[in-house]
Design a protein around this motif. Sequence first.
Motif, mmCIF file in Angstrom:
data_model
loop_
_atom_site.group_PDB
_atom_site.id
_atom_site.type_symbol
_atom_site.label_atom_id
_atom_site.label_comp_id
_atom_site.label_asym_id
_atom_site.label_seq_id
_atom_site.Cartn_x
_atom_site.Cartn_y
_atom_site.Cartn_z
ATOM 1 N N GLU A 527 89.635 110.062 65.466
ATOM 2 C CA GLU A 527 90.570 110.106 66.597
ATOM 3 C C GLU A 527 91.738 111.048 66.328
ATOM 4 O OE1 GLU A 527 93.016 106.986 69.523
ATOM 5 O OE2 GLU A 527 91.968 106.270 67.743
ATOM 6 N N SER A 528 92.200 111.108 65.084
ATOM 7 C CA SER A 528 93.354 111.955 64.757
ATOM 8 C C SER A 528 92.957 113.402 64.476
ATOM 9 C CB SER A 528 94.069 111.390 63.528
ATOM 10 O OG SER A 528 93.234 111.474 62.383
ATOM 11 N N GLN A 532 89.339 109.377 59.119
ATOM 12 C CA GLN A 532 90.169 108.380 58.444
ATOM 13 C C GLN A 532 89.539 107.015 58.623
ATOM 14 O OE1 GLN A 532 94.042 108.700 60.251
ATOM 15 N NE2 GLN A 532 94.681 110.375 58.886
ATOM 16 N N SER A 552 87.060 107.282 68.559
ATOM 17 C CA SER A 552 86.766 107.519 67.137
ATOM 18 C C SER A 552 85.631 108.510 66.932
ATOM 19 C CB SER A 552 86.400 106.202 66.452
ATOM 20 O OG SER A 552 85.132 105.737 66.908
#
Length: 695
Positions: A527-528, A532, A552
């Motif tokens: 998502e970022s 992660q 995600s």
Amino acid sequence: MVSKVVVLLVLALAGVVVGGGIPGWTCAAVRYNERAALEAVGAADQVTCDCGCGIWDPDCDLPSITAPIQGQSYFYRTVCPDGNTYQTEERVVCSFALGRCVGPSAVPTSWTCEPAWYNQLVWDAGNNQRNFSNEYTSNGYQTACHCGCGAVDPDCVAAPEGATSDTSEFNTVFCKSRAADDIVSVDIADARVYDEYICDTYNAGDCVEVPSGWTCPGHWYNEMEYGNLLPGDNPSCNCGCGVYDPDCDYHANDFLGLSPSVDLRCGADQELNTDNGAYCNNGQCDVVPEDWTCPARYYNERQSRQVGPNALVDCNCECGAFDPDCSYLTNRALFGNGAFPLFQAGTGDSHQNQDVVTDIRAFCAANSTVNVAPTAWTCSPRDWNEAWHGNTGPNGKVDCDCNCGVYDPDCDNEHLRREGDSSELGLYCGRGLAESQDFSLTCARKYNQCVQVPPAWTASCPAKWYNQVDLDNADARGIAFCDCCGTVLDPDCNHLDQPRDQIGLNCNASLPNGGSVNDYRTYCSLESGTSQCVQAPEDWTCAPNFHGEVASRSYGTNGKPDCNCNCGVYDPDCLREEDRILLGNHAFGLICDPEHPEDESRDYSESCVRNSNVCASAPSNWACPANWYAESITGSAPNGEPWCNCNCGAFDPDCLDLEHPLLCGIGSEVFVNGQDVYRCTPPRPVCVLGEGTAI
């Protein structure tokens, strides 16, 4: 026959002086230098070489007579101090150095040249040195090596003490001497420079040119082939003579119990080396490993340039220590057994009967034992499972050898091969190919071929970790892992619905094992923009990666985002449930039974009710996405507030509240119900114009 005494008396009465007044001459004066006088009266057959008379008798010079006289089978006779007279064929020689006769046993019976030519450098036991012996003044040459005389001339084997090939005392080899009535004569045209040429005693006296660069005495070169040896002497492997000595190929004879014994001589002084572990290694004497049990010469033939009688570099296995030659068995796989033989120890302690291993799949492990690669293996046999056998490839490291008929277990450690650092493990993508420098390639177990992963993946993770499930490509960790690293999501992360003993989760790419996470709520999210590890809500009861798949990008096993219903907590993906119709069932799915996520709903009237977190059905005649129906009741409004969804086949209860935005069918603009041009009021489920006309 008139006696020589009578002839000489006649000559004396005639005034012909023979030998008178010669200083140092101790014999009868008439016996000195009598040849010319006797030939003058036709008595050449009476000439004798008078030996031991104080000084040298010119009658002993060679060649004395160049052809038989009056049909006799001898050239001249030798008179010795003991008073006996010997014919030429009796092989008695007058030694200038010793001042006496030598023989008759001093000259071999096989010698076919004049006896006095044999061993002109005689051993003076009294002075413990070699001395110059007979010299023939007729052609200007002194002592020489006579080649082709039926036996080895000792003069061909050793120069006198202190003399070298460029001295005036000893610098000539006579080659291919011509025969004259069974007695060989010398011609100056046959002369060669000693040490630049040597006598090939095994091939009719041919002269052989010593290789350029040879720095030791010429007759030391290749004694096994050319035979320049005295009786009782051994050939020597002369190491450090500028050029490889072929005699070194036979340095193993002693170890094997073969004849002849071949010595090893080392260094500038060519000292005898009796160490059984010593061998000639590329011009220098070296010592094999302490636990080596085969002949020293067999060790590391490729480097030492000491090949055996088969003229090939051999892999000598089962010799106590690993033979570096066995690292090059690739040649055997490419060209067959005849190009690079593999030997294993025979039945005897001497290894004389080493056996050739004919199985082309056989190889030698690092512990010096013979092993066999799988039947279907098509690459070099020793490249198979190198880590297990302690082997390395020609690049000095363990390699993953791909596309070789059978999957190479070394490929399980391919994760050690990382971009920017290939020192631990190499990758070969097929027989005969160079080591791959492309770090986006990995050997897929499923296909046993190199496949490419996204290049962006290898910036953070080894190619081996990518998509292990689909490629059947588990590494040394034993199972496939969702490796959460970099800017590319690992497809293995779509399989986190399986137990952790079947699919692992690695949240730290720098710690292949230490980064393993067993928490069943944790999954990998992109998502970022960077992979992660995150956690699903505490009450979430389905696979962790099923939660929020759209954000995600960590999808389930069907490879697409799903609305996962009845999972304890409402799935945010269900707010996008309309994509089932808008994008198609191939792009978005609905899972109503978490016990059977593989049973995807194909009923487009079904949707996940947010308020109850269970699947429910819209009216059968509802034609819009099911989650748009009665959003104010289900709580499933994708936009955060209910809309009046009109023109959907059935009347939407959300249209009862004129405050809700109005959507007149899929793809229409959004209006204010009842205040704009259009309105949707019961009981008709259609948008109408202000005048009441349906659209």
